[in-house]
Scaffold this motif. Sequence first.
Motif, mmCIF file in Angstrom:
data_model
loop_
_atom_site.group_PDB
_atom_site.id
_atom_site.type_symbol
_atom_site.label_atom_id
_atom_site.label_comp_id
_atom_site.label_asym_id
_atom_site.label_seq_id
_atom_site.Cartn_x
_atom_site.Cartn_y
_atom_site.Cartn_z
ATOM 1 N N ASP A 47 47.924 51.081 48.326
ATOM 2 C CA ASP A 47 46.464 50.398 48.753
ATOM 3 C C ASP A 47 45.538 51.021 47.844
ATOM 4 O O ASP A 47 44.750 50.494 47.581
ATOM 5 C CB ASP A 47 46.327 51.170 50.157
ATOM 6 N N HIS A 48 45.618 52.036 47.400
ATOM 7 C CA HIS A 48 44.670 52.840 46.658
ATOM 8 C C HIS A 48 44.635 52.330 45.263
ATOM 9 O O HIS A 48 43.834 51.910 44.631
ATOM 10 C CB HIS A 48 44.916 54.395 46.594
ATOM 11 N N GLN A 50 45.651 49.058 44.535
ATOM 12 C CA GLN A 50 44.981 47.834 44.846
ATOM 13 C C GLN A 50 43.365 47.998 44.667
ATOM 14 O O GLN A 50 42.684 47.120 44.125
ATOM 15 C CB GLN A 50 45.490 47.159 45.802
ATOM 16 N N ARG A 51 42.978 48.995 45.434
ATOM 17 C CA ARG A 51 41.505 49.184 45.463
ATOM 18 C C ARG A 51 40.935 49.690 44.059
ATOM 19 O O ARG A 51 39.900 49.226 43.714
ATOM 20 C CB ARG A 51 41.216 50.147 46.548
ATOM 21 N N ALA A 54 40.738 46.529 41.961
ATOM 22 C CA ALA A 54 39.632 45.772 42.386
ATOM 23 C C ALA A 54 38.540 46.075 41.815
ATOM 24 O O ALA A 54 37.498 45.513 41.187
ATOM 25 C CB ALA A 54 39.645 45.475 43.701
#
Length: 84
Positions: A47-48, A50-51, A54
């Motif tokens: 998740d980190h 991906q963030r 982004a």
Amino acid sequence: MTDPSPSDVALELERLRATVETGFAKVDGSLALLVQRSDQTDARLADHEQRLDALEHARWPLQNVLALVAVAGLALPLWQLAHA
């Protein structure tokens, strides 16, 4: 010293077996908890990532816009000097 009877040996072996089974159950539970935490950590890390991707992707257009503004800020005074 007297020899233990077969029933005493069997009883002690059963107690030892129960103790070992209890120990293995505790170890299995601890390992399952560690695997679960590892999976959660992997999910949070993904998740980190991906963030972060982004954020990095959103940052590139900002740098391009700032470069264009800087070029325009330099070109405008030069154009004014040329036509003055």
